[in-house]
Write a protein that holds these residues in place. Structure first.
Motif, PDB file in Angstrom:
ATOM      1  N   THR A 194      63.314  30.362  13.104  1.00  0.00           N
ATOM      2  CA  THR A 194      64.323  30.084  14.112  1.00  0.00           C
ATOM      3  C   THR A 194      65.624  30.783  14.444  1.00  0.00           C
ATOM      4  O   THR A 194      66.385  31.032  15.562  1.00  0.00           O
TER       5      THR A 194
ATOM      6  N   MET B  26      59.736  25.465  21.407  1.00  0.00           N
ATOM      7  CA  MET B  26      60.460  26.602  20.668  1.00  0.00           C
ATOM      8  C   MET B  26      61.056  27.685  21.184  1.00  0.00           C
ATOM      9  O   MET B  26      61.745  28.660  20.656  1.00  0.00           O
ATOM     10  N   LEU B  27      61.139  27.436  22.469  1.00  0.00           N
ATOM     11  CA  LEU B  27      62.045  28.591  23.163  1.00  0.00           C
ATOM     12  C   LEU B  27      63.319  28.848  22.859  1.00  0.00           C
ATOM     13  O   LEU B  27      64.047  30.010  22.953  1.00  0.00           O
TER      14      LEU B  27
ATOM     15  N   THR C  83      55.621  26.021  23.702  1.00  0.00           N
ATOM     16  CA  THR C  83      56.665  27.039  24.170  1.00  0.00           C
ATOM     17  C   THR C  83      57.715  26.256  24.386  1.00  0.00           C
ATOM     18  O   THR C  83      58.998  26.771  24.284  1.00  0.00           O
TER      19      THR C  83
ATOM     20  N   GLY D  48      59.191  34.082  27.093  1.00  0.00           N
ATOM     21  CA  GLY D  48      60.409  33.283  27.478  1.00  0.00           C
ATOM     22  C   GLY D  48      61.774  34.027  27.183  1.00  0.00           C
ATOM     23  O   GLY D  48      62.767  34.006  27.754  1.00  0.00           O
ATOM     24  N   THR D  49      61.903  34.966  26.164  1.00  0.00           N
ATOM     25  CA  THR D  49      62.915  35.773  25.842  1.00  0.00           C
ATOM     26  C   THR D  49      63.073  36.813  26.670  1.00  0.00           C
ATOM     27  O   THR D  49      64.194  36.986  27.199  1.00  0.00           O
TER      28      THR D  49
ATOM     29  N   ARG E  45      66.201  36.059  15.716  1.00  0.00           N
ATOM     30  CA  ARG E  45      66.858  36.959  16.676  1.00  0.00           C
ATOM     31  C   ARG E  45      68.301  37.478  15.803  1.00  0.00           C
ATOM     32  O   ARG E  45      68.622  38.612  15.961  1.00  0.00           O
TER      33      ARG E  45
ATOM     34  N   TRP F 173      68.825  32.041  30.564  1.00  0.00           N
ATOM     35  CA  TRP F 173      68.073  31.313  29.845  1.00  0.00           C
ATOM     36  C   TRP F 173      67.663  29.800  30.322  1.00  0.00           C
ATOM     37  O   TRP F 173      66.645  29.182  30.122  1.00  0.00           O
TER      38      TRP F 173
ATOM     39  N   SER G 136      53.834  30.434  20.063  1.00  0.00           N
ATOM     40  CA  SER G 136      54.785  31.012  18.846  1.00  0.00           C
ATOM     41  C   SER G 136      54.784  32.389  19.174  1.00  0.00           C
ATOM     42  O   SER G 136      56.088  33.049  18.897  1.00  0.00           O
TER      43      SER G 136
ATOM     44  N   VAL H 243      57.150  32.331  23.325  1.00  0.00           N
ATOM     45  CA  VAL H 243      58.556  32.538  22.876  1.00  0.00           C
ATOM     46  C   VAL H 243      59.044  34.048  23.240  1.00  0.00           C
ATOM     47  O   VAL H 243      60.075  34.233  23.991  1.00  0.00           O
TER      48      VAL H 243
ATOM     49  N   ILE I 232      64.402  29.400  20.378  1.00  0.00           N
ATOM     50  CA  ILE I 232      64.297  30.423  19.321  1.00  0.00           C
ATOM     51  C   ILE I 232      64.816  31.872  19.819  1.00  0.00           C
ATOM     52  O   ILE I 232      65.395  32.669  19.287  1.00  0.00           O
ATOM     53  N   GLY I 233      64.037  32.083  20.795  1.00  0.00           N
ATOM     54  CA  GLY I 233      64.193  33.428  21.476  1.00  0.00           C
ATOM     55  C   GLY I 233      65.424  33.552  22.373  1.00  0.00           C
ATOM     56  O   GLY I 233      65.835  34.728  22.663  1.00  0.00           O
TER      57      GLY I 233
END
Length: 415
Positions: free
Chosen positions: A244, A40-41, A37, A167-168, A247, A176, A160, A164, A43-44
């Motif tokens: 990626t 990849m955070l 997480t 986190g979003t 969004r 963020w 994934s 994410v 990404i969100g």
């Protein structure tokens, strides 16, 4: 020199797995969840993160490339460099390193500190993910090894599909930076939990096989291992090149609000968790067919989003299918690897994680490059073409040969 195979020395070879042992697997799975997480955070929270750092979304996406490259180098080296160190202590220290990386990400005011933070995070991630599957096999009874690996690697998939989106939501509500700070605090708590939850885990003791007079064949000379790594490279590259920038795709093409994007990513997460647990059971019996099905699903979902991404309900259908397919990829690929090299799990896992995260880095880099040059539609079609190559490798390449369950259990018990 005889063939050496790693042997469990923790005493987890009893007939049944205890509740305490399953709790240890759960903590390990939560650790991989937080590790991935953290990776990849971005990404969100890509759009607000780019604005906060005063850089472009494409440049912000490169942060995944940095972490992936460091992890790709770290993970294969971990089994070779740890020696007799207690794996439990190594995992705990790695989680603290991960926490430091997240703190620095939250504090970053520009690209420079972001790079430093993502390098530090990559070291922690490489150690935790690189050891997770091998450690999981040492925590449970032989008959539960496949399930334990599914839970440990399931943390990767859950990151994934659940990490994410959550986190979003935190990022949308509190900023963020707060999302990365929360990950840092959680990593510290898990570092403390790993010490009492896991038993002492020294280096596996090698046992020499008198039937072989030579050293084990290099893993890359094994056709099933090589085929599995090739398809993972193309499939993970395709996924992350497109995901990626999911969004911006949903905001620009589908005209969704940030809240709607977060909700749709939660839908992705629900289907992804279903895919993860379904894949664990299926891949243990038919790894090749299972991974092939996942490749078909990922290819179809990206193509569907490219073709009909302007239609909200079709975009939602594509995202759900994407989650279902990709949710099972990490565990499906891991089971492919362990079946292809069942006597060298620690080393093949490190190699697999290195290649997987290298593909994450490559996908994020190519995605940022293509999206800047050709826009999101060109990015989606390029990713779909890359996924087709993985599909062909899964279809025509050599697959692993699973051992019968009884034989596997007996062999693990003897070890």
């Amino acid at each position: 020199m005889g063939l050496s195979t790693p042997v469990d020395t923790t005493g987890a070879s009893s007939a049944r797995t205890t509740g305490r042992q399953w709790a240890a697997v759960a903590v390990l799975g939560l650790s991989t969840f937080i590790v991935v997480t953290s990776e990849m955070l971005p990404i969100g929270v890509l759009t607000p993160m780019a604005e906060g750092l005063r850089i472009s979304p494409g440049t912000t996406g490169y942060s995944l490339t940095i972490t992936g490259l460091v992890t790709a180098v770290t993970a294969p080296l971990v089994p070779r460099l740890l020696g007799g160190l207690d794996r439990r202590m190594v995992l705990a220290v790695a989680m603290v390193v991960l926490a430091l990386g997240n703190v620095l990400t939250a504090a970053a005011q520009g690209f420079g500190l972001l790079v430093v933070s993502r390098i530090i995070l990559g070291f922690g991630m490489g150690v935790v993910w690189g050891l997770a599957s091998a450690v999981a096999t040492r925590l449970v009874a032989p008959r539960d090894v496949a399930l334990a690996v599914s839970f440990a690697v399931g943390g990767v998939a859950a990151a994934s599909v659940i990490g994410v989106p959550l986190g979003t939501i935190v990022g949308n509500a509190f900023g963020w930076r707060a999302a990365f700070a929360a990950l840092a605090a959680t990593a510290v708590l898990l570092a403390a939990a790993l010490l009492p939850a896991l038993p002492r885990l020294p280096q596996p003791t090698p046992v020499h096989d008198s039937t072989s007079a030579s050293a084990p064949e290099p893993l890359l000379r094994s056709a099933p291992v090589l085929a599995g790594l090739i398809l993972i490279v193309f499939l993970v590259t395709a996924h992350f090149a497109a995901y990626t920038y999911v969004r911006p795709v949903l905001e620009e093409r589908t005209a969704l609000t940030p809240s709607a994007v977060a909700l749709l990513l939660l839908v992705y997460g629900v289907f992804g968790l279903a895919g993860n647990f379904a894949t664990g059971a299926l891949a243990a019996r038919r790894a090749r067919a299972t991974v092939l099905s996942l490749a078909v699903g990922i290819t179809a979902s990206i193509a569907l989003l490219a073709l009909f991404g302007t239609v909200a309900w079709l975009a939602g259908l594509a995202i759900a299918l994407w989650g279902l397919a990709y949710g099972g990829l990490s565990v499906g690929g891991q089971i492919w690897m362990t079946q292809a090299a069942p006597d060298r799990i620690e080393h093949v896992t490190g190699l697999y994680v290195g290649v997987f995260t290298g593909a994450v880095a490559l996908g994020a880099f190519l995605g940022g490059t293509v999206v800047e040059a050709a826009g999101v539609v060109g990015l989606l079609w390029g990713a779909a073409g890359c996924a087709v190559i993985a599909l062909l490798v899964a279809l025509f390449g050599p697959g692993p040969t699973p051992r019968p369950r009884a034989k596997a259990a007996a062999r693990a018990a003897e070890a």
